[in-house]
Design a protein around this motif. Structure first.
Motif, short mmCIF file in Angstrom:
data_model
loop_
_atom_site.label_atom_id
_atom_site.label_comp_id
_atom_site.label_asym_id
_atom_site.label_seq_id
_atom_site.Cartn_x
_atom_site.Cartn_y
_atom_site.Cartn_z
N GLY A 118 0.79 -1.22 0.00
CA GLY A 118 0.00 0.00 0.00
C GLY A 118 0.82 1.27 0.00
O GLY A 118 0.29 2.37 -0.06
N GLY A 119 2.14 1.13 0.04
CA GLY A 119 3.02 2.29 0.04
C GLY A 119 3.94 2.26 -1.16
O GLY A 119 3.63 1.65 -2.19
N THR A 120 5.07 2.90 -1.04
CA THR A 120 6.05 2.99 -2.12
C THR A 120 7.38 2.43 -1.68
O THR A 120 7.83 2.69 -0.56
CB THR A 120 6.23 4.46 -2.55
N ILE A 121 8.01 1.68 -2.57
CA ILE A 121 9.35 1.16 -2.33
C ILE A 121 10.30 1.88 -3.28
O ILE A 121 10.07 1.92 -4.49
CB ILE A 121 9.41 -0.36 -2.58
N PHE A 122 11.34 2.47 -2.73
CA PHE A 122 12.35 3.18 -3.51
C PHE A 122 13.69 2.47 -3.29
O PHE A 122 14.10 2.29 -2.14
CB PHE A 122 12.45 4.64 -3.06
N ILE A 123 14.32 2.07 -4.37
CA ILE A 123 15.62 1.39 -4.25
C ILE A 123 16.70 2.37 -4.68
O ILE A 123 16.86 2.66 -5.86
CB ILE A 123 15.66 0.10 -5.10
N ASP A 124 17.42 2.89 -3.70
CA ASP A 124 18.49 3.83 -3.96
C ASP A 124 19.68 3.09 -4.56
O ASP A 124 20.04 2.01 -4.08
CB ASP A 124 18.89 4.52 -2.65
N GLU A 125 20.26 3.66 -5.58
CA GLU A 125 21.39 3.04 -6.28
C GLU A 125 21.03 1.64 -6.77
O GLU A 125 21.79 0.69 -6.62
CB GLU A 125 22.64 3.00 -5.37
N ALA A 126 19.86 1.51 -7.36
CA ALA A 126 19.34 0.20 -7.81
C ALA A 126 20.28 -0.50 -8.79
O ALA A 126 20.32 -1.73 -8.84
CB ALA A 126 17.96 0.37 -8.43
N TYR A 127 21.05 0.27 -9.55
CA TYR A 127 21.98 -0.33 -10.51
C TYR A 127 22.95 -1.29 -9.83
O TYR A 127 23.45 -2.23 -10.45
CB TYR A 127 22.75 0.75 -11.27
N SER A 128 23.20 -1.10 -8.54
CA SER A 128 24.15 -1.96 -7.84
C SER A 128 23.66 -3.40 -7.76
O SER A 128 24.45 -4.32 -7.57
CB SER A 128 24.45 -1.42 -6.45
N LEU A 129 22.36 -3.62 -7.91
CA LEU A 129 21.82 -4.98 -7.89
C LEU A 129 22.28 -5.77 -9.12
O LEU A 129 22.38 -6.99 -9.08
CB LEU A 129 20.29 -4.96 -7.84
N ALA A 130 22.53 -5.05 -10.22
CA ALA A 130 22.90 -5.71 -11.47
C ALA A 130 24.41 -5.74 -11.69
O ALA A 130 24.87 -6.28 -12.69
CB ALA A 130 22.24 -5.00 -12.65
N SER A 131 25.18 -5.23 -10.76
CA SER A 131 26.63 -5.09 -10.99
C SER A 131 27.45 -6.33 -10.64
O SER A 131 28.63 -6.38 -10.93
CB SER A 131 27.17 -3.89 -10.20
N GLY A 132 26.83 -7.33 -10.03
CA GLY A 132 27.57 -8.52 -9.63
C GLY A 132 27.74 -9.52 -10.77
O GLY A 132 27.29 -9.31 -11.89
N GLY A 133 28.33 -10.63 -10.45
CA GLY A 133 28.56 -11.69 -11.43
C GLY A 133 27.35 -12.58 -11.62
O GLY A 133 26.25 -12.30 -11.16
N GLU A 134 27.55 -13.69 -12.30
CA GLU A 134 26.48 -14.62 -12.65
C GLU A 134 25.77 -15.19 -11.43
O GLU A 134 24.57 -15.37 -11.43
CB GLU A 134 27.05 -15.77 -13.49
N ASN A 135 26.50 -15.48 -10.37
CA ASN A 135 25.90 -16.08 -9.17
C ASN A 135 25.67 -15.06 -8.05
O ASN A 135 25.56 -15.42 -6.89
CB ASN A 135 26.79 -17.22 -8.66
N ASP A 136 25.63 -13.80 -8.42
CA ASP A 136 25.44 -12.73 -7.43
C ASP A 136 23.99 -12.69 -6.95
O ASP A 136 23.07 -12.93 -7.72
CB ASP A 136 25.81 -11.39 -8.07
N PHE A 137 23.78 -12.37 -5.69
CA PHE A 137 22.44 -12.32 -5.13
C PHE A 137 21.64 -11.12 -5.62
O PHE A 137 20.42 -11.06 -5.46
CB PHE A 137 22.49 -12.35 -3.60
N GLY A 138 22.30 -10.15 -6.22
CA GLY A 138 21.60 -9.01 -6.80
C GLY A 138 20.67 -9.43 -7.92
O GLY A 138 19.56 -8.92 -8.05
N ARG A 139 21.10 -10.39 -8.72
CA ARG A 139 20.24 -10.91 -9.80
C ARG A 139 19.00 -11.57 -9.23
O ARG A 139 17.91 -11.43 -9.76
CB ARG A 139 21.02 -11.89 -10.66
N GLU A 140 19.16 -12.31 -8.14
CA GLU A 140 18.03 -12.94 -7.49
C GLU A 140 17.07 -11.87 -6.97
O GLU A 140 15.84 -12.01 -7.07
CB GLU A 140 18.50 -13.84 -6.34
N ALA A 141 17.61 -10.78 -6.43
CA ALA A 141 16.77 -9.69 -5.93
C ALA A 141 15.99 -9.06 -7.08
O ALA A 141 14.78 -8.81 -6.95
CB ALA A 141 17.64 -8.63 -5.24
#
Length: 154
Positions: A118-141
């Motif tokens: 019911g609210g808003t989710i803001f992900i600051d520096e969201a690009y950091s989720l995609a900066s890891g490797g193939e098995n990085d947990f950012g991809r899972e997020a």
């Protein structure tokens, strides 16, 4: 769909955002979202089938250009319009979303969605989720976020 409830107030988030310098794309997108919401409400009141619009947004720009401030006002404007149930604004980072082991990340992301329904989710520096490797947990997020956004359009 909720009836638009926008009220002209001294602290009206829409007006505050419109008075900010810059943020032209965010201003245009918010204005279009509010108009789409109002039109959907009118169509629905006339017993027309209405496709639920998306209210997702991406804020881009150089460091220090007020992306977070803009996002906060954007979220408050959505709440004041009645698009979101309240003006809860969760400001998250990679550390808030990525777990320590396989499967933990998905649980964390689902919990964030549950807590902020019911609210808003803001992900600051969201690009950091995609900066890891193939098995990085950012991809899972990212995958879990996309699934949650699709499943919870409200």
């Amino acid at each position: 769909m909720k009836k638009p409830t926008r009220r002209a107030e001294k602290n009206d988030a829409y007006r505050q955002l419109m008075n900010m310098t810059g943020c032209a794309e965010a201003k245009e997108q918010l204005t279009a979202m509010l108009a789409a919401h109002r039109m959907s409400h009118i169509a629905e009141s006339r017993s027309r089938t209405v496709k639920q619009p998306y209210f997702h947004a991406v804020f881009t720009g150089n460091p220090g250009c007020a992306k977070t401030t803009c996002a906060r006002l954007y979220a408050r404007a959505l709440a004041q319009e009645g698009i979101t149930k309240h003006d809860r604004f969760a400001e998250l980072t990679r550390a808030s979303l990525c777990g320590k082991y396989q499967g933990h990340t998905a649980q964390m992301v689902k919990e964030v969605f549950k807590q902020n329904k019911g609210g808003t989710i803001f992900i600051d520096e969201a690009y950091s989720l995609a900066s890891g490797g193939e098995n990085d947990f950012g991809r899972e997020a990212i995958e879990t976020l996309l699934k949650a956004m699709e499943d919870h359009r409200d």
